[in-house]
Each structure stands twice: as C-alpha cells, then as structure tokens.
Design an enzyme around this catalytic site. Sequence first.
Site, PDB file in Angstrom:
ATOM      1  N   TYR A  33       0.933  -1.183   0.017  1.00  0.00           N
ATOM      2  CA  TYR A  33       0.095  -0.119   0.054  1.00  0.00           C
ATOM      3  C   TYR A  33       0.705   1.215  -0.081  1.00  0.00           C
ATOM      4  CZ  TYR A  33       0.914   1.038   5.177  1.00  0.00           C
ATOM      5  OH  TYR A  33       1.395   1.296   6.070  1.00  0.00           O
ATOM      6  N   ARG A  52       8.254   3.346  -5.228  1.00  0.00           N
ATOM      7  CA  ARG A  52       8.357   2.414  -4.180  1.00  0.00           C
ATOM      8  C   ARG A  52       7.241   1.272  -4.314  1.00  0.00           C
ATOM      9  NH1 ARG A  52       7.674   5.146   1.982  1.00  0.00           N
ATOM     10  NH2 ARG A  52       5.843   5.204   1.096  1.00  0.00           N
ATOM     11  N   LYS A 147       6.365  -1.816   1.489  1.00  0.00           N
ATOM     12  CA  LYS A 147       5.392  -1.504   2.554  1.00  0.00           C
ATOM     13  C   LYS A 147       4.069  -2.329   2.349  1.00  0.00           C
ATOM     14  CE  LYS A 147       3.478   3.209   3.269  1.00  0.00           C
ATOM     15  NZ  LYS A 147       3.448   3.274   4.587  1.00  0.00           N
ATOM     16  N   GLU A 179      12.459   2.824  13.540  1.00  0.00           N
ATOM     17  CA  GLU A 179      11.630   3.771  12.713  1.00  0.00           C
ATOM     18  C   GLU A 179      10.354   3.743  13.975  1.00  0.00           C
ATOM     19  OE1 GLU A 179      10.089   2.767   9.137  1.00  0.00           O
ATOM     20  OE2 GLU A 179      10.166   0.758   9.492  1.00  0.00           O
TER      21      GLU A 179
HETATM   22  N1  PDD Z   1       3.197   5.285   6.885  1.00  0.00           N
HETATM   23  N2  PDD Z   1       7.887   4.018   8.525  1.00  0.00           N
HETATM   24  C1  PDD Z   1       6.721   3.244   8.379  1.00  0.00           C
HETATM   25  C2  PDD Z   1       6.748   1.931   9.176  1.00  0.00           C
HETATM   26  C3  PDD Z   1       5.655   3.627   7.769  1.00  0.00           C
HETATM   27  O1  PDD Z   1       4.369   2.951   7.770  1.00  0.00           O
HETATM   28  C4  PDD Z   1       5.744   5.022   7.013  1.00  0.00           C
HETATM   29  C5  PDD Z   1       4.424   5.757   6.541  1.00  0.00           C
HETATM   30  C6  PDD Z   1       6.906   5.564   6.996  1.00  0.00           C
HETATM   31  C7  PDD Z   1       7.042   7.029   6.278  1.00  0.00           C
HETATM   32  O2  PDD Z   1       6.971   6.801   4.914  1.00  0.00           O
HETATM   33  P1  PDD Z   1       6.483   7.936   4.016  1.00  0.00           P
HETATM   34  O3  PDD Z   1       7.424   9.129   4.303  1.00  0.00           O
HETATM   35  O4  PDD Z   1       6.810   7.608   2.761  1.00  0.00           O
HETATM   36  O5  PDD Z   1       5.043   8.418   4.385  1.00  0.00           O
HETATM   37  C8  PDD Z   1       8.152   5.112   7.478  1.00  0.00           C
HETATM   38  C9  PDD Z   1       1.733   5.620   6.185  1.00  0.00           C
HETATM   39  C10 PDD Z   1       1.761   7.083   6.337  1.00  0.00           C
HETATM   40  C11 PDD Z   1       0.648   4.942   6.858  1.00  0.00           C
HETATM   41  O6  PDD Z   1       1.117   3.852   7.189  1.00  0.00           O
HETATM   42  O7  PDD Z   1      -0.066   5.674   6.984  1.00  0.00           O
END
Ligand code: PDD
Length: 282
Positions: A33, A52, A147, A179
């Site tokens: 996703y 990605r 993801k 993270e």
């Molecule tokens: N999540 N790390 C994890 C585990 C995440 O699920 C996310 C983003 C990020 C940051 O990624 P980005 O900058 O590309 O949004 C880092 C989204 C926002 C979510 O699950 O809602």
Amino acid sequence: MSQISFVNNQFINRDQAFVSIEDRAFQFADGVYEVILFKNGKLIDARPHLNRLFNGLSKLSINHNFLQDEIVENILQLFKKNEMESGSLYLQVSRGVAKRGLLTPRGIEPNLVMTVDDHKEFNDEEFTRGVKIMSADDIRWHMVDVKTTALLASSMAKQKAADAGYDDALFVRDGVVTEGTFANFFFVDQDGVLVTKKLDNLVLPGITRARIIDLAKKQGLQVIERDFSLDEVLKNAKEAFLTSSTLLVRPVVQIDENLVGDGKVGEVTKVMRKLYLDFINS
Ligand code: PDD
C-alpha cells in the site's frame, strides 16, 4: 468521510465497495500500500511513492500491468469526484483472489483499491507540544522495506504505547533504533548533525525521509544515515522528530521517561518543518 472510492478501475460508493473474502491481502496480508498527501490540488511526491509501490510489487513477485500515469490520473479523478482539494490517499494492491492456500495459482489478477480521506494538519499549538513516544521491541518481519499491509505488530505496539499514555511507539531491533510505527525517526546530535537510520531491509525508505534529507542538505545541514542505539539517542540527542506523509515533521520531546534535550521543540526541527511545509505548499 469521502463518498466515492475506487476498485479495479471503477469509481464506486464507499459503502458498496467490496473485494472477495478470498482476496489474499485479507487472508495473508499479501499486498502493498501507499499513503500519499494531496495538497491544494497537487499530489505530494507521487512519483517516488509509485516507484516504491512498483518496487514492492516486484520484490513480492506480484505480476501486474499497471501504468503509473494511469494511476495518477485515477487518483486525481478520485479527489475530484469527492470534491476535495486536499486530503490523503490510501492505495492498496493485493496479489488478487485465489482459493486459500500458500501457493498462488498462476495468472491471478491483482486488486487495486483506493480511498481518500481528510488530512488534519498539526496546528502550531500541537507542534509546540510535540509528542511522547515509547520504545518497543521491533518484532516485525525482516522485509519492512516493502510497505506491505501486514501491520499487526505496528498496530499492537502503537496500542500498547497509547494505553500507557504515549503518542506512538519507537521500534528498536537488536539494540538499533529502526523507526516509528508509521514514520521514520531522526535526531539532532550535540554537533547539530541530523542523524537517521541507514536504509536496509529493517526500515521503510520513507518518501518524506528522503525529501527531508534533501531539504536539510540544501539548507547546509550535515546529514548522516547510519545505525544508532536508543542509548545514544537518550545521551546525545538535542532534538528528535518523526516524518511521514501524514505526520509531516512531528517533534519528539520525550522517549520513555526521558526528555529529549530540554524537552522542548528544537530549532532544527522547526526549520525542517518550515522547509517541508514550504515544499508541500509550493
Ligand atoms: N506510513 N515507516 C513506516 C513503518 C511507515 O508506515 C511510514 C508511512 C513511514 C514514512 O513513510 P512516508 O514518508 O513515505 O510516508 C515510515 C503511512 C503514512 C501509513 O501507514 O499511514
């Protein structure tokens, strides 16, 4: 809540949008996703997000014939049909529908679904307060650079943190800070250097993370991507923040029972937030 969603090339009312109970994302979390911010009629960093997504599909060997341009067009249509100028997009691709079994039959078609929602921005007062996070054992699998929709460990860690009065959890694996549950983590060391975990299979390559690194370097800040321990953060961090497409730049003022620096939002964090807001509003 928005009314119209998107399921396999059809715009359809959200309460009538369904996929099969044999969808592999439902049964095996066999899907990927993206969450993309939409601001004043513009998608923020759509290309890196879709790159990605396509990388994830390829790493999971999910065959598809999606075209990025078509996906972007459908996302814009979806916001338009919902009469939204700003918001956030949720896009999910599953491997498809098959009789339950670990082996996947050849030739099944992936399911692509999308929904849009309002995005609430952190106001100045909330930003000034910052967030408190609780460290948690990172029990996720070893492919979190993809993801996937497998978010149970993240959900449980965030729930545990919330129940203990924290805003989020900070994952630590084998002594290394990885993270947040849905955001990347940065800290500013005593020399003013911005530090975040190096990319590998144990951290998501956040799109906001990459943008923040780029903006920081252009601002003349030194940025180092390397592994570090929670102990180092607690001893050396003057400031810390989380980044994601929905959180943007969110200051961390406390980790477990320890204040970060003086427990107030730091100057570098303020600068990075301003640079990022300028970027998404430009
Ligand atoms: N999540 N790390 C994890 C585990 C995440 O699920 C996310 C983003 C990020 C940051 O990624 P980005 O900058 O590309 O949004 C880092 C989204 C926002 C979510 O699950 O809602």
